[in-house]
Design an enzyme around this catalytic site. Structure first.
Site, PDB file in Angstrom:
ATOM      1  N   SER A 126     -12.317   5.022  -1.644  1.00 23.87           N
ATOM      2  CA  SER A 126     -13.266   5.370  -0.579  1.00 23.87           C
ATOM      3  C   SER A 126     -14.637   5.724  -1.151  1.00 23.87           C
ATOM      4  O   SER A 126     -15.666   5.330  -0.593  1.00 23.87           O
ATOM      5  CB  SER A 126     -12.739   6.561   0.223  1.00 23.87           C
ATOM      6  N   LYS A 143      -1.153  -1.166  -4.252  1.00 24.37           N
ATOM      7  CA  LYS A 143      -2.234  -0.168  -4.277  1.00 24.37           C
ATOM      8  C   LYS A 143      -1.512   1.156  -4.422  1.00 24.37           C
ATOM      9  O   LYS A 143      -0.823   1.610  -3.509  1.00 24.37           O
ATOM     10  CB  LYS A 143      -3.031  -0.227  -2.978  1.00 24.37           C
ATOM     11  N   GLU A 157     -10.433  10.052  -8.132  1.00 25.67           N
ATOM     12  CA  GLU A 157     -10.543  11.178  -9.070  1.00 25.67           C
ATOM     13  C   GLU A 157      -9.621  10.994 -10.277  1.00 25.67           C
ATOM     14  O   GLU A 157      -9.718  11.721 -11.255  1.00 25.67           O
ATOM     15  CB  GLU A 157     -10.276  12.514  -8.346  1.00 25.67           C
ATOM     16  N   TYR A 189       0.869  -1.184   0.000  1.00 26.20           N
ATOM     17  CA  TYR A 189       0.000   0.000   0.000  1.00 26.20           C
ATOM     18  C   TYR A 189       0.903   1.231   0.000  1.00 26.20           C
ATOM     19  O   TYR A 189       1.526   1.551   1.017  1.00 26.20           O
ATOM     20  CB  TYR A 189      -0.916  -0.039   1.226  1.00 26.20           C
ATOM     21  N   GLY A 207      -5.350   4.091  -6.681  1.00 19.34           N
ATOM     22  CA  GLY A 207      -5.861   4.470  -5.360  1.00 19.34           C
ATOM     23  C   GLY A 207      -6.600   5.794  -5.284  1.00 19.34           C
ATOM     24  O   GLY A 207      -7.280   6.053  -4.308  1.00 19.34           O
TER      25      GLY A 207
HETATM   26  O1  MN9 Z   1      -7.860   4.424  -0.558  1.00 19.52           O
HETATM   27  C1  MN9 Z   1      -8.535   6.623  -0.770  1.00 19.52           C
HETATM   28  N1  MN9 Z   1      -7.502   7.264  -0.055  1.00 19.52           N
HETATM   29  C2  MN9 Z   1      -7.714   7.866   1.123  1.00 19.52           C
HETATM   30  C3  MN9 Z   1      -8.043   5.320  -1.274  1.00 19.52           C
HETATM   31  O2  MN9 Z   1      -8.812   8.022   1.602  1.00 19.52           O
HETATM   32  C4  MN9 Z   1      -6.515   8.367   1.837  1.00 19.52           C
HETATM   33  C5  MN9 Z   1      -9.066   7.378  -1.977  1.00 19.52           C
HETATM   34  O3  MN9 Z   1     -10.190   6.668  -2.394  1.00 19.52           O
HETATM   35  C6  MN9 Z   1      -9.452   8.824  -1.685  1.00 19.52           C
HETATM   36  O4  MN9 Z   1     -10.212   8.887  -0.513  1.00 19.52           O
HETATM   37  C7  MN9 Z   1     -10.271   9.443  -2.810  1.00 19.52           C
HETATM   38  C8  MN9 Z   1     -10.596  10.910  -2.528  1.00 19.52           C
HETATM   39  O5  MN9 Z   1      -9.418  11.673  -2.640  1.00 19.52           O
HETATM   40  O6  MN9 Z   1      -9.608   9.317  -4.003  1.00 19.52           O
END
Ligand code: MN9
Length: 288
Positions: A204, A161, A188, A133, A185
């Site tokens: 997320s 990841k 966006e 990760y 990861g």
């Molecule tokens: O795991 C997420 N990273 C964090 C991946 O939350 C630190 C992403 O999905 C971000 O939340 C997402 C929004 O910036 O891309």
């Protein structure tokens, strides 16, 4: 192991305890409504770095019990205390998690030799495969192509990841390691990463926006870039508004608007104000 995985949210009650029923509902929503291929459990989005070892185990158990064999499960077990990381990796493996994942060790500015040793020490004691990760913006750990290559030499290190905006490095890794799994990861940046032929993504926002993520990923794979770009644009309007209002808090509120008891965030994360809650509901209505 390819496909789209939610970085699973966790439901907590007002006292910060894991809310079992809420967590089960989040798992169900991800499988039934967001229709993801898998769940990435106890990652940043699961507030992993804010909870105890016992709570992490509780989360692994509840998620496995609710998800059964319906989707793939990845257990994020990385912890600065390596004994804890090993214990969690063994625990999740015994439960039947398909792979483990560990964040690069952070805070003490470890050199690469130490990072490599961290992963091989864990893998010596765990009968499972591991996904690195990498999230340099939060850990401060930046690895180059050669260093990823050294980690990938271990046969149980099956992928990464990749949560970074470095598309030059992403392309180099993809080209050099066609047989390793690369998960994008940053939600966006899903389209840009998909164009570079990643194997999947972990995000997320997939907890609530999973079907758009799938459209982006599949359209990109079939070369329909213009269509994918339009869905990425709407997705990014959504992500911008969610991030502006408080990322995890807002996703939880959006889940609540869908009848999912997503609970609160752990301190020191703050709660949404009444205005923030109203804004989150507007976002849910506008996009989902
Ligand atoms: O795991 C997420 N990273 C964090 C991946 O939350 C630190 C992403 O999905 C971000 O939340 C997402 C929004 O910036 O891309």
């Amino acid at each position: 192991m390819k496909g789209l995985y939610s970085a699973l949210m966790c439901s907590f009650d007002e006292e910060g305890n894991v809310h079992e029923q809420g967590l089960r509902e989040i798992v169900r929503h991800n499988i039934d409504a967001s229709k993801v291929d898998g769940l990435y459990v106890n990652g940043s989005t699961g507030e992993n770095f804010l909870i105890s070892k016992e709570q992490k185990k509780q989360v692994f158990e509840i998620v496995k019990d609710e998800a059964g064999q319906e989707v793939k499960l990845i257990a994020q077990i990385g912890a600065l205390n390596i004994d804890e990381a090993i214990e969690l990796a063994q625990f999740a493996t015994t439960l039947g998690y398909h792979a483990i994942s560990a964040v690069t060790p952070f805070y003490y500015k470890f050199d690469f030799e130490e990072i490599k040793d961290y992963y091989s020490t864990i893998l010596e004691q765990v009968d499972n495969n591991l996904i690195i990760y990498s999230i340099p913006a939060l850990t401060g750990v930046n690895m180059d192509l050669e260093q990823f290559g050294e980690l990938f030499e271990h046969e149980k290190v099956i992928g990464v990841k990749f949560t970074a905006p470095d598309f030059f490095l992403l392309e180099r890794i993809r080209h050099a390691f066609p047989n390793k799994l690369i998960y994008s990861g940053f939600d966006e940046m899903l389209l840009s990463a998909s164009v570079l032929n990643v194997d999947g993504a972990i995000g997320s926002t997939f907890n609530v926006n999973g079907t758009r993520a799938r459209q982006i990923f599949e359209l990109a794979q079939s070369g329909q870039i213009e269509e994918a770009r339009e869905i990425q644009r709407v997705t990014n309007d959504f992500i911008a508004e969610v991030s502006d209002n408080g990322l995890y808090q807002t996703i939880k509120e959006v889940l609540k608007s869908k009848g999912v008891n997503a609970g609160s965030c752990r301190k020191p994360m703050k709660s949404l104000t009444d205005d923030g809650i109203a804004k989150a509901r507007q976002i849910a209505e506008k996009y989902l």
